[in-house]
Motif scaffolding. Structure first.
Motif, mmCIF file in Angstrom:
data_model
loop_
_atom_site.group_PDB
_atom_site.id
_atom_site.type_symbol
_atom_site.label_atom_id
_atom_site.label_comp_id
_atom_site.label_asym_id
_atom_site.label_seq_id
_atom_site.Cartn_x
_atom_site.Cartn_y
_atom_site.Cartn_z
ATOM 1 N N GLY A 86 68.204 -26.395 -38.125
ATOM 2 C CA GLY A 86 67.188 -27.312 -37.051
ATOM 3 C C GLY A 86 67.376 -27.685 -35.487
ATOM 4 N N TYR A 87 67.795 -26.057 -35.142
ATOM 5 C CA TYR A 87 68.161 -26.179 -33.291
ATOM 6 C C TYR A 87 67.663 -24.852 -32.999
ATOM 7 N N PRO A 88 66.632 -24.878 -32.834
ATOM 8 C CA PRO A 88 65.859 -23.394 -33.142
ATOM 9 C C PRO A 88 65.896 -22.753 -31.391
ATOM 10 N N LEU A 89 66.598 -23.608 -30.776
ATOM 11 C CA LEU A 89 66.486 -22.618 -29.441
ATOM 12 C C LEU A 89 66.847 -21.120 -29.105
ATOM 13 N N SER A 90 68.957 -21.100 -29.549
ATOM 14 C CA SER A 90 68.853 -20.190 -29.172
ATOM 15 C C SER A 90 68.334 -18.897 -29.801
ATOM 16 N N ALA A 91 67.478 -19.233 -30.579
ATOM 17 C CA ALA A 91 66.428 -17.668 -31.354
ATOM 18 C C ALA A 91 65.982 -17.826 -30.494
ATOM 19 N N ILE A 92 65.350 -18.601 -30.691
ATOM 20 C CA ILE A 92 64.037 -18.296 -29.605
ATOM 21 C C ILE A 92 63.763 -17.795 -28.885
ATOM 22 N N LEU A 93 65.263 -18.377 -27.689
ATOM 23 C CA LEU A 93 65.465 -17.631 -26.749
ATOM 24 C C LEU A 93 65.174 -16.244 -26.497
ATOM 25 N N PRO A 94 66.348 -15.236 -27.046
ATOM 26 C CA PRO A 94 66.115 -14.527 -27.749
ATOM 27 C C PRO A 94 65.315 -13.714 -28.249
ATOM 28 N N CYS A 95 64.721 -14.508 -28.742
ATOM 29 C CA CYS A 95 62.788 -13.753 -29.480
ATOM 30 C C CYS A 95 61.839 -13.051 -28.388
ATOM 31 N N ALA A 96 62.146 -14.252 -27.717
ATOM 32 C CA ALA A 96 61.124 -14.338 -26.333
ATOM 33 C C ALA A 96 61.710 -13.211 -25.321
ATOM 34 N N ALA A 97 62.878 -13.508 -24.732
ATOM 35 C CA ALA A 97 63.503 -12.285 -24.065
ATOM 36 C C ALA A 97 62.542 -10.884 -24.810
ATOM 37 N N ILE A 98 62.838 -10.419 -26.491
ATOM 38 C CA ILE A 98 62.702 -9.581 -26.660
ATOM 39 C C ILE A 98 60.867 -8.774 -26.733
ATOM 40 N N VAL A 99 60.477 -10.203 -26.603
ATOM 41 C CA VAL A 99 58.807 -9.676 -27.030
ATOM 42 C C VAL A 99 58.676 -9.944 -25.741
ATOM 43 N N LEU A 100 58.672 -10.686 -24.994
ATOM 44 C CA LEU A 100 57.723 -10.639 -23.420
ATOM 45 C C LEU A 100 58.623 -8.878 -23.116
ATOM 46 N N THR A 101 59.494 -8.244 -22.488
ATOM 47 C CA THR A 101 60.454 -7.264 -22.057
ATOM 48 C C THR A 101 59.369 -6.148 -22.884
ATOM 49 N N VAL A 102 59.305 -6.220 -24.302
ATOM 50 C CA VAL A 102 58.272 -4.232 -25.013
ATOM 51 C C VAL A 102 56.949 -4.905 -24.804
ATOM 52 N N VAL A 103 56.316 -6.011 -24.637
ATOM 53 C CA VAL A 103 55.549 -6.504 -23.606
ATOM 54 C C VAL A 103 55.493 -5.423 -22.244
ATOM 55 N N ALA A 104 55.880 -5.921 -21.956
ATOM 56 C CA ALA A 104 56.043 -5.509 -20.119
ATOM 57 C C ALA A 104 55.696 -3.920 -20.040
ATOM 58 N N PHE A 105 56.848 -4.015 -20.966
ATOM 59 C CA PHE A 105 57.120 -2.009 -20.853
ATOM 60 C C PHE A 105 55.201 -1.257 -21.650
ATOM 61 N N ASN A 106 54.881 -2.162 -22.345
ATOM 62 C CA ASN A 106 54.073 -1.355 -23.086
ATOM 63 C C ASN A 106 52.746 -1.204 -22.145
ATOM 64 N N VAL A 107 52.380 -2.438 -21.189
ATOM 65 C CA VAL A 107 51.256 -2.542 -20.208
ATOM 66 C C VAL A 107 51.431 -1.653 -18.776
ATOM 67 N N VAL A 108 52.997 -1.813 -18.978
ATOM 68 C CA VAL A 108 53.114 -0.599 -17.386
ATOM 69 C C VAL A 108 52.950 0.559 -18.119
ATOM 70 N N GLY A 109 53.247 1.139 -18.898
ATOM 71 C CA GLY A 109 53.173 2.557 -19.491
ATOM 72 C C GLY A 109 52.059 2.603 -19.718
ATOM 73 N N GLU A 110 51.285 1.632 -20.600
ATOM 74 C CA GLU A 110 50.029 2.113 -20.754
ATOM 75 C C GLU A 110 48.750 1.858 -19.459
ATOM 76 N N ARG A 111 49.053 1.550 -18.703
ATOM 77 C CA ARG A 111 48.758 1.917 -17.373
ATOM 78 C C ARG A 111 48.984 2.164 -16.757
ATOM 79 N N TRP A 112 50.811 3.445 -16.324
ATOM 80 C CA TRP A 112 50.408 4.532 -15.664
ATOM 81 C C TRP A 112 50.349 5.786 -16.561
ATOM 82 N N ALA A 113 49.962 5.509 -17.969
ATOM 83 C CA ALA A 113 49.295 7.069 -18.835
ATOM 84 C C ALA A 113 47.736 6.806 -18.680
#
Lengths: 319, 289, 331
Positions: free
Chosen positions: B254-281
């Motif tokens: 019942g203490y999800p923060l230590s799991a949610i934060l790395p999840c968010a880090a992963i998702v945001l980083t991947v999304v950022a790479f996708n957006v940037v990569g698509e833009r360049w392409a």
């Protein structure tokens, strides 16, 4: 070339590639440091008797080719050898775990196809804010690995809200479906995002084609125009994603089943990789690769039927 | 040429169509975010508030507080420090994968596209074989042989991604080869290798690099998944995938923060790479049109 | 006038991002069983004019004026009436038949789709009608089961014509139907269109950039430039005695077999870009006879003395009559 010749040629190519893959999977054993026997036993008792037993059981003293062919022959008869960890035939292990994974993947596949196509359709046809929302949603879906989706879904719908069980696969069809709902969603999320994007893009592109305007100009109702001339023309594109979708679903079961403690084949792959139970890893790898190739084969056969422009016998760009 | 950009065809298709939104602020935001993450990774030892591995079981799963702005995980380790330090392995692994697959993939694609003939056939057949193996599967196979550690999976993933780069390179090279300047140089006596390296390569580089940027996101996903299974980074190294694994039990409690934060880090980083990569392409594709 | 199949009055069309209206007041009629040609360069707005008859407007376009087909204003119709118009009253033949027909569906589907889906005819009857239309354009029944990829460009254009006839329309709009075809097929298709118009009693609006072709096939001609009608009149009269400098220039630049050999006179300059606002006559910038008044005042459409049914939008048309007439037989 006739369809039959085309089908036979593709079949032959598939078999050849499958054989090559099986060769790699079998030979991987020899990549390990030390000799195969000690590798297979790694961590477990390495007494001389155990080593001899392993050597005999896997015929490790025979020439490589013989070993491979023997293994291949057994595989074709459904005999994947024995698990070193559990000391039972691999096929038995697989058989026991098959129903959960089968149901899980089936549920996920339905979700991917239905939700993905619908979202792509709505986004491209509606435009505006709805499309914007779908774009944002799918951007995040595509950035969410299945294990992240699994953990988050589990945290919210299982632990916090208690709507779904957080582990296990249940017994009895209905119970299993309930248990596997969250895992199926976690498995499907990334692919839903991807399929929605592909569908949306393909439909937007086709919408600009003249034949769509022409159909409208003939008085065809708008819904029928979208269905028969826009969506229909994107089916080929969607179909070619079939192999990728199935293979991604299969391999991601490793992550999702582990997260939800579902006793399926994916979980078994994770366990046997950790314990270095190589015969099991070999078997599952072969199955995943085999299914992927089979799906691609069927996609290749269906494609000319879906898109009459595709000439038989053309292969995509290679290397 | 846009259909040559493959890996996950979905994202390649994004750009062919008229994307009705033209958001350059999103691109800049993602670029900025990535800059921050990279900086975080580079400066990690100096900016983490605590030792990421310092265990404090008495304080396990506490929420955000003065000393621990993002809370602690199940073993009392400071989440913020683990996030910051975890950026290192979470980014380094995919970097290795992308560098390996790009360099090797370009080499293979160049050889196959430029030489043609039997070399092309052999290389094409081989890469087609690799196509049949999902990246994660190759990584698992390798790990089952070599055990824990990051190097083997990185190489395995590099091999798994290679065919996408080489296939792209090959079709680009085939197209470039027809350009008049190539023949002009050949007539002047320049060797094939020279022409390839000094002229063809710079011309195809933008497209390949755009694809590789997109691949970075996928590599991140695959490697994080591996760490989540406990099969990637060694147990004590902070790593976002690992943190999700560690955090799973925290969620159950019942203490999800230590799991949610790395999840968010992963998702945001991947999304950022996708957006940037698509833009360049996108920009590359537009430039070529 | 009310028996006119098509009557366009004061049609103005605005597109987002354009500094001036793309269509700046078009008046055009097609009488029953008449063939009318609409001639102009690319960018003149002729395609848009014909598309507006079926309300196939680009997204974001706004209109003023009326487009009346058999008395009903297309621009004000509701969706149901519009569908009825498109299915039964008016049909367009498009320029590139290979792009205009869905390559994934069979010809039979293309021909019968509209009638079947509007629940007007059961499949068997629709197919029967399709066979009759195919026969009218000189194609056999087996085409029904074929895919567009299996047919030549000429055959596909015939299919396109057949499909336009399926709803038994009163008006056919042909948007450069021969541009995508080779010369021999062009002649065939044009002849076919003329034949069918006679046979089925439809009106025909023939849009083209080829003035010679227009004169050969049509009863009346409208010459369009930069979104306005420059000149209109009976085909033969317009061809022999052009009253507008633009028409004359077009005639001069059209290669003719019976004229003395010499250099083709191209019209200098380019049509005005849509980003420019225009005052005065749009052709003034390229017109060899332009004067101050031409750049300041928009010339109204004035009738030509001694010739009925002709209108010209030029300040100096009368003065230039002889000069312009001479150019019709010029080299």
């Amino acid at each position: 070339m006739t369809f039959l010749r085309f089908a036979l040629r593709r079949l032959a190519e598939m078999v050849a590639t499958l054989l090559a893959a099986s060769f790699l999977i079998f030979g991987a054993m020899y990549l390990a440091p030390g000799n195969p026997a000690s590798f297979l036993l790694s961590g477990r008792s390495a007494s001389p008797e155990a080593l001899k037993a392993i050597n005999d059981q896997y015929h490790l003293n025979d020439p490589f080719w013989q070993q491979y062919l023997r293994w291949l022959g057994q595989v074709l008869h459904g005999d994947f050898g024995r698990s070193i960890e559990y000391r039972t035939p691999v096929s038995t292990l697989l058989g026991a775990r098959l129903p959960s994974t089968l149901l899980l993947v089936a549920m996920a596949l339905v979700l991917v196809v239905v939700v993905g196509l619908v979202l792509g359709w709505i986004g491209s046809v509606r435009g505006g804010a709805v499309d914007g929302a779908i774009l944002v949603g799918t951007t995040f879906a595509v950035g969410t690995p299945s294990f992240v989706a699994a953990v988050l879904l589990q945290g919210l719908f299982s632990v916090k809200l208690g709507w779904f069980p957080s582990s296990g696969s249940g017994s009895g069809f209905g119970d299993m479906v309930w248990h596997l709902t969250l895992p199926a969603l976690a498995l499907a999320l990334y692919l839903i995002g991807m399929l929605a994007r592909v569908t949306r893009s393909a439909m937007l592109e086709v919408m600009g084609h003249e034949h769509v305007t022409v159909a409208r100009s003939r008085g065809v109702p708008e819904r029928a125009v979208i269905r028969r001339h826009v969506f229909r023309n994107t089916l080929g594109t969607v179909l070619t994603m079939g192999g990728l979708i199935v293979s991604t679903l299969l391999i991601c079961t490793v992550l999702v089943e582990t997260a939800f403690s579902v006793n399926g084949i994916g979980q078994l792959l994770d366990l046997s990789t950790t314990t270095k139970d190589f015969p099991v890893v070999q078997a599952i790898s072969l199955i995943i690769v085999g299914i992927f190739m089979l799906v691609n084969f069927f996609v290749d056969l269906l494609l000319p039927l879906v898109d009459p422009r595709v000439s038989l016998g053309t292969r995509g760009a290679s290397a | 040429m846009t259909d040559a950009l493959v890996r996950r065809p979905g994202l390649a298709r994004l750009r062919i169509s008229k994307d009705r939104t033209g958001r350059s602020w999103l691109y800049l935001l993602c670029l900025g975010f990535l800059g921050v993450v990279v900086l975080m990774a580079v400066l990690a030892p100096w900016i983490s508030p605590h030792d990421p591995n310092a265990v404090d079981l008495g304080n396990a799963l506490a929420g955000p507080s003065g000393t621990h702005p993002l809370g602690v995980d199940g073993s009392g380790r400071d989440t913020a420090s683990r996030l910051i330090t975890g950026a290192r392995t979470s980014l380094l692994g995919p970097l290795g994968v992308v560098v390996f697959s790009t360099v090797a993939g370009v080499a293979v694609g160049l050889a196959a596209g430029w030489r043609g003939g039997w070399l092309d056939s052999v290389l094409s057949r081989t890469t087609e074989l690799v196509f049949a193996f999902p990246g994660l599967l190759l990584a698992l196979l390798i790990v089952s042989i070599y055990g824990e550690g990051l190097i083997a999976p990185v190489i395995a993933l590099g091999i798994a991604y290679l065919p996408y780069v080489s296939r792209l390179t090959r079709s680009l090279v085939l197209a470039e080869r027809e350009r008049p300047y190539v023949e002009a140089y050949q007539v002047q006596g320049h060797s094939g290798l020279q022409i390839c390296l000094r002229h063809v390569l710079p011309n195809i580089a933008p497209v390949v690099l755009a694809q590789s940027t997109i691949n970075f996101g996928y590599a991140l996903i695959d490697l994080a998944g591996l760490s989540f299974l406990g099969l990637g980074v060694p147990a004590l190294t902070p790593d976002w995938g690992r943190m999700v694994f560690d955090g799973e039990s925290a969620i159950q409690s019942g203490y999800p923060l230590s799991a949610i934060l790395p999840c968010a880090a992963i998702v945001l980083t991947v999304v950022a790479f996708n957006v940037v990569g698509e833009r360049w392409a996108d920009q590359v594709a537009r430039r070529d049109r | 006038m009310s028996t006119d199949t098509l009557q366009i009055q004061g049609l103005r069309l605005h597109l987002p991002g354009a500094a001036r209206p793309v269509l700046a007041g078009i008046d055009l009629t097609v009488g029953e069983r008449e063939t009318v040609a609409l001639v102009g360069e690319s960018g003149s707005g002729k395609s848009l004019t014909s598309r507006s008859v079926l309300r196939l407007l680009p997204p974001g376009a706004t209109t003023e004026g009326t487009v009346a087909v058999q008395g009903e204003n297309v621009l004000a119709m509701d969706a149901k009436a519009l569908r009825r118009l498109r299915t039964h009253t008016a049909a367009m033949i498009f320029q590139d038949p290979r792009a205009a027909i869905n390559p994934l569906r069979r010809i039979g589907d293309f021909l019968t789709e509209s009638l079947r889906l509007n629940a007007d005819l059961p499949e068997a009857e629709a197919t029967e009608r399709a066979v009759r239309m195919l026969d009218a354009v000189g194609l056999g029944e087996r085409v029904l089961g074929q895919y567009p990829g299996q047919l030549s460009g000429g055959m596909l254009q015939r299919v396109m014509i057949a499909s336009a006839l399926m709803g038994d329309p009163a008006l056919i709009l042909a948007d450069e139907p021969t541009t995508a075809l080779d010369v021999t097929t062009q002649a065939e298709v044009v002849g076919l269109l003329d034949d069918l118009r006679e046979r089925f009693g439809t009106g025909l609006l023939f849009v083209t950039h080829d003035l010679g072709l227009a004169a050969a096939i049509s009863d009346r001609v409208y010459v369009m430039y930069a979104g306005r009608i420059a000149e209109t009149g009976p085909a033969e009269a317009l061809f022999e005695r052009p009253r507008h400098p633009y028409t004359a220039a077009l005639l001069r630049s059209t290669p003719r077999l019976d004229a003395p050999q010499g250099r083709l006179a191209a019209i200098k300059g380019q049509p005005p870009s849509l980003k420019l606002e225009l005052t005065g006559c749009p052709f003034a910038a390229r017109c060899p006879f332009a004067t101050q008044v031409c750049t300041e005042e928009l010339p109204p459409h004035r009738p030509v003395p001694e010739e009925s049914g002709r209108l010209v939008a030029c300040h100096h048309s009368e003065k230039l009559a002889d000069q312009l007439a001479g150019s019709a037989t010029d080299d």
